[in-house]
Enzyme design. Structure first.
Site, short mmCIF file in Angstrom:
data_model
loop_
_atom_site.label_atom_id
_atom_site.label_comp_id
_atom_site.label_asym_id
_atom_site.label_seq_id
_atom_site.Cartn_x
_atom_site.Cartn_y
_atom_site.Cartn_z
N CYS A 177 -31.62 42.64 -68.98
CA CYS A 177 -31.03 42.28 -67.67
C CYS A 177 -29.80 41.37 -67.81
O CYS A 177 -29.07 41.17 -66.84
CB CYS A 177 -32.06 41.60 -66.79
SG CYS A 177 -33.59 42.54 -66.66
N HIS B 199 -28.76 37.48 -61.46
CA HIS B 199 -29.55 38.70 -61.66
C HIS B 199 -30.65 38.75 -60.60
O HIS B 199 -31.34 37.76 -60.35
CB HIS B 199 -30.13 38.70 -63.07
CG HIS B 199 -31.17 39.75 -63.28
ND1 HIS B 199 -30.97 41.05 -62.92
CD2 HIS B 199 -32.43 39.67 -63.78
CE1 HIS B 199 -32.06 41.75 -63.19
NE2 HIS B 199 -32.96 40.93 -63.71
N ASN C 38 -35.33 45.07 -58.83
CA ASN C 38 -34.67 44.58 -60.04
C ASN C 38 -34.09 45.78 -60.79
O ASN C 38 -34.84 46.58 -61.35
CB ASN C 38 -35.73 43.84 -60.88
CG ASN C 38 -35.21 43.37 -62.21
OD1 ASN C 38 -34.11 43.73 -62.63
ND2 ASN C 38 -36.00 42.56 -62.89
O1 UT7 Z 1 -35.55 41.23 -65.05
C1 UT7 Z 1 -36.56 40.85 -65.95
C2 UT7 Z 1 -37.03 39.57 -65.55
N1 UT7 Z 1 -38.29 39.67 -64.87
C3 UT7 Z 1 -38.60 38.74 -63.98
O2 UT7 Z 1 -37.80 37.92 -63.66
C4 UT7 Z 1 -39.99 38.68 -63.42
C5 UT7 Z 1 -40.41 37.24 -63.29
N2 UT7 Z 1 -41.73 37.10 -62.75
C6 UT7 Z 1 -42.01 37.34 -61.44
O3 UT7 Z 1 -41.12 37.72 -60.70
C7 UT7 Z 1 -43.40 37.07 -60.92
O4 UT7 Z 1 -44.16 36.44 -61.93
C8 UT7 Z 1 -44.12 38.35 -60.45
C9 UT7 Z 1 -43.50 38.84 -59.17
C10 UT7 Z 1 -44.05 39.43 -61.52
C11 UT7 Z 1 -45.59 38.05 -60.17
O5 UT7 Z 1 -45.70 37.01 -59.20
P1 UT7 Z 1 -46.71 35.82 -59.44
O6 UT7 Z 1 -46.65 34.95 -58.25
O7 UT7 Z 1 -46.39 35.21 -60.77
O8 UT7 Z 1 -48.09 36.55 -59.43
P2 UT7 Z 1 -49.18 36.62 -60.60
O9 UT7 Z 1 -48.70 37.45 -61.73
O10 UT7 Z 1 -49.65 35.23 -60.90
O11 UT7 Z 1 -50.34 37.35 -59.87
C12 UT7 Z 1 -51.07 36.72 -58.81
C13 UT7 Z 1 -52.12 37.68 -58.34
C14 UT7 Z 1 -52.97 38.25 -59.45
O12 UT7 Z 1 -54.29 38.38 -58.97
P3 UT7 Z 1 -55.41 37.33 -59.37
O13 UT7 Z 1 -55.50 37.38 -60.86
O14 UT7 Z 1 -54.91 36.01 -58.86
O15 UT7 Z 1 -56.62 37.83 -58.65
C15 UT7 Z 1 -52.39 39.63 -59.70
O16 UT7 Z 1 -53.33 40.54 -60.20
O17 UT7 Z 1 -51.49 38.80 -57.71
C16 UT7 Z 1 -51.98 40.01 -58.31
N3 UT7 Z 1 -50.92 41.00 -58.28
C17 UT7 Z 1 -50.69 41.78 -57.21
N4 UT7 Z 1 -51.30 41.86 -56.01
C18 UT7 Z 1 -50.82 42.77 -55.13
C19 UT7 Z 1 -50.01 41.31 -59.24
N5 UT7 Z 1 -49.19 42.30 -58.81
C20 UT7 Z 1 -49.61 42.61 -57.57
C21 UT7 Z 1 -49.16 43.53 -56.61
N6 UT7 Z 1 -49.78 43.56 -55.42
N7 UT7 Z 1 -48.11 44.37 -56.84
#
Ligand code: UT7
Length: 314
Positions: free
Chosen positions: A113, A239, A269
């Site tokens: 990215c 980005h 993204n």
């Molecule tokens: O360009 C490359 C660079 N990439 C990035 O910049 C990505 C950076 N990271 C992020 O943007 C965020 O970490 C995410 C958007 C990927 C995830 O957000 P988060 O607030 O960090 O969520 P999390 O991974 O901590 O997940 C929280 C909960 C989990 O459930 P439990 O374990 O708390 O029960 C996940 O399983 O949300 C769940 N979850 C979802 N729920 C509904 C993960 N993906 C989804 C989804 N829909 N699509």
């Protein structure tokens, strides 16, 4: 001193728009979850188009707007981690489609990215010794091809698209850059040739932490090099991975409302394509005017990051 001058921009998106609502019919997610965690409502996925089709459309638009033809281009770079073929490069195939001359320097560059800003630095350096004074630089990704559509952790985040700029080297201009890489194979990875269908994997939380750290630090370093504060900037084009990353950094830096551009709601993204797509939208909106101080910053797999502070002067 010298700096790259962006003469024109272009962008191309696949026809098919996929909403969060549509994805929620396949994986256990919702528009509310995706939008509140990322700022994304919809994205474009290629169906019948190839990455090269998008690259060609974006490049033609940028060339037309610059009033240049294929015979004017001396350097052609495509930043991508999802090229149509491992070889030949997207850049060489684009050379063929556009009819760029044989002595044009053509290659793809993979800094994930951060690729577009790595490309800006590379194109600027190559133009010092190029057969002709103009470079075509693209970010082009078809991330839908490397996604597991049953993995809700990743399939809601990314989109496909291409953005292009035409550049020349201005010898009387100044710009500042930062660039780096952390040698991290754990946070985001897509396995390579011979290992089955490549699929993207990501530890979202650790990438989030990395992103807010390097984006804030890169902006501070660039402001220091320029000798101005955050209020001295006219626009920040970050980005477009996640609105929360941008909001977090903007708050930390006490940036005024609206300084950081956001368009991930409509594109998701798009990795290396996100910054040139955003620049093209801003040009279309008349939001970029000569003399404006623009800061662009990208981060991604590698883990890589890159930033640039320059004057908009097209
Ligand atoms: O360009 C490359 C660079 N990439 C990035 O910049 C990505 C950076 N990271 C992020 O943007 C965020 O970490 C995410 C958007 C990927 C995830 O957000 P988060 O607030 O960090 O969520 P999390 O991974 O901590 O997940 C929280 C909960 C989990 O459930 P439990 O374990 O708390 O029960 C996940 O399983 O949300 C769940 N979850 C979802 N729920 C509904 C993960 N993906 C989804 C989804 N829909 N699509």
């Amino acid at each position: 001193m010298s700096a790259p001058q962006i003469l024109s921009t272009g962008r191309a998106l696949p026809r098919r728009v996929v909403t969060n609502q549509e994805l929620s019919q396949r994986v256990d997610t919702s528009d509310e979850w995706v939008f509140s965690r990322t700022g994304i409502h919809s994205r474009h996925f290629c169906q019948e188009e190839h990455g090269l089709d998008l690259a060609q459309r974006a490049a033609r638009q940028a060339l037309e707007r610059a009033g240049l033809g294929p015979e004017d281009i001396g350097v052609c770079l495509v930043a991508t981690f999802t090229p149509d073929f491992a070889s030949p490069s997207d850049a060489c195939l684009l050379q063929q489609r556009l009819g760029l001359l044989e002595d044009t320097v053509c290659f793809d560059l993979n800094a994930a990215c951060a690729g577009f800003l790595y490309g800006l630095k590379t194109a600027h350096a190559l133009l010092a010794d190029a057969p002709r004074p103009y470079a075509l630089l693209l970010g082009c990704e078809v991330i839908s091809r490397v996604m597991d559509m049953d993995d809700r952790n990743t399939c809601v985040l990314f989109g496909d698209g291409a953005g292009a700029v035409v550049l020349r080297r201005r010898e009387d201009a100044v710009w500042h850059t930062v660039c780096g890489s952390r040698g991290d194979g754990q946070s985001i990875w897509v396995h390579g040739l011979g290992q089955g269908r490549p699929l993207i994997h990501m530890d979202g939380k650790s990438v989030f932490r990395f992103a807010v750290e390097v984006v804030e630090r890169s902006i501070q370093q660039l402001l220091q090099a320029e000798g101005c504060g955050i209020d001295g900037l006219d626009l920040v084009v970050c980005h477009q991975a996640n609105a929360r990353i941008i909001d977090h950094v903007a708050k930390k830096l006490k940036a005024r409302e609206g300084l950081f551009y956001k368009n991930m709601d409509r594109y998701g993204n798009t990795s290396a394509a996100s910054i040139p797509i955003a620049l093209d939208e801003l040009v279309e909106q008349g939001a970029l005017r000569p003399g404006m101080r623009v800061l662009a910053v990208g981060f991604g797999g590698g883990l890589t990051w890159a930033g640039a502070l320059f004057r908009w002067d097209c």
